[in-house]
Design a protein around this motif. Structure first.
Motif: not given
Length: 261
Positions: A143-157
């Motif tokens: 989230f950036v200032d409350g807005s969602l950036v959808p479908n991040t997959e940080f578990g696959h870093l």
């Protein structure tokens, strides 16, 4: 017209949970229903379980369903912690046919994050907020200032020669019999990686592990504020219902704009 409250259904690697949600408070209107995730978790099998959960919840109103994968335009694009047969499936059509209800489908961590930012530990927080769900895998919501950036997959870093979730998910802790100190060390290294890449103002830890956050989070030392999710493992249910309500409102507004009643 559909009746009844908005319902959230959270499809996880081990359990499928559902409940009607009070969208004013973020609370559940009744005790959640939990059914084991079928094995294998094929689209048809999961849709059948979702339909059976809804049979225990009165009403025929819209529902939101989470899935542990990337979802764009209602279509499932990845399936790291669910049956590979989901890839390419239009999940909105699948669940609508199985339940007879209007359906919204969303990534599970995105749903949990929306609930936490609206009602939980991220409420009122500006800047970059990352919600990490520790369970069968590692989910993420940005989230950036409350807005969602959808479908991040940080578990696959990439971490320790593979995906981070293969080394630091809650299921890995259980499977390898890690002590809380050992698990905290792994989470600390994962959060340091997240910090170097995204510089968040806040990391919120949700998922099944959040129920035991006091056992490991105090041992995690990073330069970013880290807190446990306030809604814990109900966040996915609440977020799914929130999205269903939002999509229902947009559909109604479109119909009114077109003169449809």
């Amino acid at each position: 017209m559909p009746t009844g409250p908005f319902v959230g259904i959270d499809v996880g690697g081990t359990g499928i949970k559902g409940a009607p949600v009070n969208l004013d408070t973020g609370g559940l209107l009744r005790e959640r229903i939990r059914v084991p995730t079928p094995m294998p978790a094929t689209p048809a099998a999961v849709a059948g379980v979702v339909a059976s959960v809804l049979e225990e919840i009165p009403g025929d109103g819209p529902i939101g369903v989470t899935l542990p994968g990337v979802v764009t335009g209602g279509v499932v694009r990845t399936a790291a912690n669910i049956d590979k047969k989901w890839i390419g499936v239009n999940a909105v059509d699948l669940f609508a046919e199985a339940t007879g209800r209007p359906v919204t489908v969303v990534n599970d961590a995105d749903a949990a994050g929306l609930a936490e930012v609206r009602f939980g530990a991220g409420a009122g927080r500006a800047g970059t907020v990352i919600v990490v769900t520790l369970g069968t895998g590692i989910g993420s919501a940005l989230f950036v200032d409350g807005s969602l950036v959808p479908n991040t997959e940080f578990g696959h870093l990439h971490l320790h020669h593979g995906d981070a979730e293969d080394w630091a998910a809650e299921l890995v802790r259980e499977r390898e019999g890690l002590s809380w100190e050992q698990y905290a060390h792994r989470i600390e290294q994962y959060f340091r990686l997240v910090q170097r890449l995204f510089w968040p103002n806040l990391i919120i830890v949700g998922g099944g592990a959040s129920r035991k956050a006091e056992k490991f989070l105090p041992l995690v030392k990073v330069d970013t504020e880290v807190v446990a999710a306030a809604l814990q493992n109900d966040a996915g249910i609440v977020g799914a219902a929130m999205l269903a309500a939002g999509h229902h409102a947009k559909a109604g507004a479109t119909q009114r704009g077109q003169g449809v009643s």
